[in-house]
Design a protein around this motif. Structure first.
Motif, PDB file in Angstrom:
ATOM      1  N   GLU A 115      68.438 -54.348  66.216  1.00  0.00           N
ATOM      2  CA  GLU A 115      67.388 -53.639  66.908  1.00  0.00           C
ATOM      3  C   GLU A 115      68.026 -52.661  67.929  1.00  0.00           C
ATOM      4  N   GLN A 116      69.416 -52.645  67.318  1.00  0.00           N
ATOM      5  CA  GLN A 116      70.088 -50.894  67.949  1.00  0.00           C
ATOM      6  C   GLN A 116      68.939 -49.350  67.080  1.00  0.00           C
ATOM      7  N   ALA A 117      68.493 -50.007  66.109  1.00  0.00           N
ATOM      8  CA  ALA A 117      67.107 -48.471  65.858  1.00  0.00           C
ATOM      9  C   ALA A 117      66.031 -48.631  66.367  1.00  0.00           C
ATOM     10  N   SER A 118      65.751 -49.663  66.719  1.00  0.00           N
ATOM     11  CA  SER A 118      64.846 -50.129  67.667  1.00  0.00           C
ATOM     12  C   SER A 118      65.368 -49.756  69.336  1.00  0.00           C
ATOM     13  N   ARG A 119      66.043 -50.198  69.878  1.00  0.00           N
ATOM     14  CA  ARG A 119      66.279 -50.008  71.030  1.00  0.00           C
ATOM     15  C   ARG A 119      67.264 -47.716  71.299  1.00  0.00           C
ATOM     16  N   VAL A 120      67.469 -47.293  70.527  1.00  0.00           N
ATOM     17  CA  VAL A 120      67.672 -46.084  70.108  1.00  0.00           C
ATOM     18  C   VAL A 120      66.392 -45.219  70.083  1.00  0.00           C
ATOM     19  N   GLY A 121      65.427 -45.688  69.124  1.00  0.00           N
ATOM     20  CA  GLY A 121      64.518 -45.225  68.881  1.00  0.00           C
ATOM     21  C   GLY A 121      63.157 -45.197  70.102  1.00  0.00           C
ATOM     22  N   ARG A 122      63.517 -46.066  70.891  1.00  0.00           N
ATOM     23  CA  ARG A 122      62.482 -46.118  72.253  1.00  0.00           C
ATOM     24  C   ARG A 122      63.500 -45.509  73.272  1.00  0.00           C
ATOM     25  N   VAL A 123      64.029 -45.301  73.769  1.00  0.00           N
ATOM     26  CA  VAL A 123      65.601 -44.560  74.304  1.00  0.00           C
ATOM     27  C   VAL A 123      64.888 -43.167  74.120  1.00  0.00           C
ATOM     28  N   LEU A 124      64.896 -42.681  73.071  1.00  0.00           N
ATOM     29  CA  LEU A 124      64.882 -41.400  72.563  1.00  0.00           C
ATOM     30  C   LEU A 124      63.359 -40.895  72.874  1.00  0.00           C
ATOM     31  N   GLU A 125      62.755 -41.547  72.686  1.00  0.00           N
ATOM     32  CA  GLU A 125      61.194 -41.315  73.773  1.00  0.00           C
ATOM     33  C   GLU A 125      61.252 -41.002  74.975  1.00  0.00           C
ATOM     34  N   ARG A 126      61.466 -41.826  75.346  1.00  0.00           N
ATOM     35  CA  ARG A 126      61.561 -41.899  76.682  1.00  0.00           C
ATOM     36  C   ARG A 126      62.481 -40.731  77.744  1.00  0.00           C
ATOM     37  N   VAL A 127      62.882 -40.139  76.491  1.00  0.00           N
ATOM     38  CA  VAL A 127      63.638 -38.938  77.172  1.00  0.00           C
ATOM     39  C   VAL A 127      63.473 -37.372  76.751  1.00  0.00           C
ATOM     40  N   ARG A 128      62.162 -37.879  75.841  1.00  0.00           N
ATOM     41  CA  ARG A 128      61.478 -36.647  75.019  1.00  0.00           C
ATOM     42  C   ARG A 128      62.430 -35.730  73.600  1.00  0.00           C
ATOM     43  N   LEU A 129      63.193 -36.693  73.126  1.00  0.00           N
ATOM     44  CA  LEU A 129      64.428 -36.151  72.101  1.00  0.00           C
ATOM     45  C   LEU A 129      63.405 -36.699  70.616  1.00  0.00           C
ATOM     46  N   GLY A 130      62.496 -37.832  70.729  1.00  0.00           N
ATOM     47  CA  GLY A 130      62.066 -38.615  68.773  1.00  0.00           C
ATOM     48  C   GLY A 130      62.339 -37.537  68.200  1.00  0.00           C
ATOM     49  N   ALA A 131      62.218 -36.638  67.970  1.00  0.00           N
ATOM     50  CA  ALA A 131      62.152 -35.752  66.509  1.00  0.00           C
ATOM     51  C   ALA A 131      63.562 -35.314  66.099  1.00  0.00           C
ATOM     52  N   TYR A 132      64.454 -35.179  67.539  1.00  0.00           N
ATOM     53  CA  TYR A 132      65.646 -35.516  66.799  1.00  0.00           C
ATOM     54  C   TYR A 132      66.719 -36.328  67.080  1.00  0.00           C
ATOM     55  N   GLY A 133      66.638 -37.278  66.559  1.00  0.00           N
ATOM     56  CA  GLY A 133      67.717 -38.619  66.249  1.00  0.00           C
ATOM     57  C   GLY A 133      68.942 -38.365  65.001  1.00  0.00           C
ATOM     58  N   ALA A 134      68.022 -37.361  64.130  1.00  0.00           N
ATOM     59  CA  ALA A 134      68.820 -37.035  62.919  1.00  0.00           C
ATOM     60  C   ALA A 134      70.208 -35.927  63.315  1.00  0.00           C
ATOM     61  N   ARG A 135      69.750 -34.690  65.076  1.00  0.00           N
ATOM     62  CA  ARG A 135      70.269 -33.567  64.583  1.00  0.00           C
ATOM     63  C   ARG A 135      71.963 -34.135  65.087  1.00  0.00           C
ATOM     64  N   ARG A 136      73.047 -33.207  65.252  1.00  0.00           N
ATOM     65  CA  ARG A 136      74.337 -33.144  65.706  1.00  0.00           C
ATOM     66  C   ARG A 136      74.553 -33.051  67.550  1.00  0.00           C
ATOM     67  N   PRO A 137      75.073 -33.109  68.003  1.00  0.00           N
ATOM     68  CA  PRO A 137      75.024 -32.177  69.427  1.00  0.00           C
ATOM     69  C   PRO A 137      75.532 -30.658  69.528  1.00  0.00           C
TER      70      PRO A 137
END
Length: 361
Positions: A115-137
């Motif tokens: 469920e964590q992965a699902s929620r994180v994926g949805r919110v990343l798309e919402r803030v237009r960062l869907g392709a950035y999940g694996a990057r460091r700050p």
């Protein structure tokens, strides 16, 4: 306002002092409706951030009570208030990826990994960062890091989001862009947001209502347009937008229309705010866009000497020196329509009485 009329956040006669003598927040009474976007606006030391920190639970009120959804927060720890927080400095974990940073609030709440992965994926798309999940700050720009911080605040579906100067570290162009993104996200999600800033442009752009703080108390709370058009105090008039301010003496009071005398003796007219007796000296405010150069006779108020014309592209600012020494500024959209404007020449200025405000207090 995005939500209904139910009260979501309430401050009841809340005071905060750090030394037992000076009130950082003074007898604060405020209600925020469910789904509303309210901004706390004010200068440094005005009490806005202290009020937010008390609501978050990071500061304890000296007296009074704070309620969320009708429940007193007096004995509720910060992590149990179900509040999302967004700070100016992002507060991201540098050793974690973007996805791990966003998932952190879910992991500490014991949410299953799938469920964590699902929620994180949805919110990343919402803030237009869907392709950035694996990057460091450290691999992201400041604006992208702030989007990650916003995503982390949204991912666990909080009942309330608090934002403390979240765009203060960004350049103007990016700040303007993220203001609109946050505003659109609020409209989409309908979550209650309380936002702290000293930037009036942010407050006017984003908010359903703006609470203007000064010296630990709210000077005025209203919609952005009402706040700008009808300031209730000299401080609000001077802090929200630009204003020409000078002192005049009240010579007649007829309802809310006052006649005044400028320091040079010019008879002026303005809308009076409060109750005032004849002979009293009061502050008067008129916005630059309401100051009329070479007005028709019934709007003529004062004469002033043109000192400078400053070109701003979409408008020109004309700086005048009044007969009593104050500088006033007129914002003119089409200066060529006024005819010649020679520097050093004295010319009449005026305004509609309803566009000028005189304050009893």
């Amino acid at each position: 306002m995005s939500g209904g009329n139910a009260t979501h956040v309430e401050f009841k006669d809340v005071c905060k002092t750090y030394d037992g003598r000076t009130l950082a927040v003074s007898h604060l009474d405020l209600t925020v409706a469910s789904g509303e976007f309210v901004t706390f606006l004010g200068p440094s030391g005005s009490g806005k951030t202290t009020s937010l920190m008390m609501l978050a639970g990071f500061e304890t009120e000296t007296s009074g009570e704070i309620l969320i959804a009708g429940r007193s927060m007096s004995r509720v720890a910060p992590h149990r208030r179900n509040i999302g927080m967004v700070f100016q400095n992002y507060a991201l974990f540098p050793h974690m990826t973007v996805a791990e940073n966003i998932a952190f609030p879910l992991s500490v709440r014991g949410v299953p990994a799938a469920e964590q992965a699902s929620r994180v994926g949805r919110v990343l798309e919402r803030v237009r960062l869907g392709a950035y999940g694996a990057r460091r700050p450290s691999e992201l720009s400041g604006g992208q890091q702030q989007r990650v911080a916003l995503a982390r605040a949204l991912v666990f579906d909080p009942v309330l989001i608090l934002m403390d100067e979240p765009l203060g570290a960004l350049d103007k162009q990016l700040r303007d862009q993220l203001q609109l993104e946050i505003k659109h996200l609020h409209a989409e999600l309908g979550v209650t947001i309380i936002y702290v800033t000293h930037d009036q442009s942010e407050a006017l752009t984003m908010s359903d209502r703006v609470a203007v703080f000064n010296d630990g108390s709210i000077q005025q709370i209203a919609s952005p347009s009402h706040l700008y058009r009808f300031p209730a105090t000299p401080f609000v008039a001077g802090f929200v937008g630009e204003n020409n301010q000078f002192s005049c003496t009240v010579t007649a009071v007829e309802g809310d229309t006052w006649t005044l005398a400028s320091p040079a003796g010019d008879p002026l007219r303005a809308v009076g705010i409060g109750s005032c007796e004849v002979g009293r000296s009061v502050p008067v405010s008129v916005r630059p866009e309401h100051l009329i150069v070479r007005p028709r006779d019934d709007m003529r108020m004062i004469d002033a000497r043109l000192e400078e014309a400053i070109y701003h592209g979409d408008h020109t600012r004309l700086r005048f020196r009044t007969g009593w020494g104050d500088v006033v500024t007129a914002k003119v959209m089409r200066p060529d329509e006024l005819g010649p404007l020679p520097i050093g020449e004295s010319m009449p200025l005026g305004w509609r009485p309803e566009d000028c405000r005189a304050f009893a207090a």
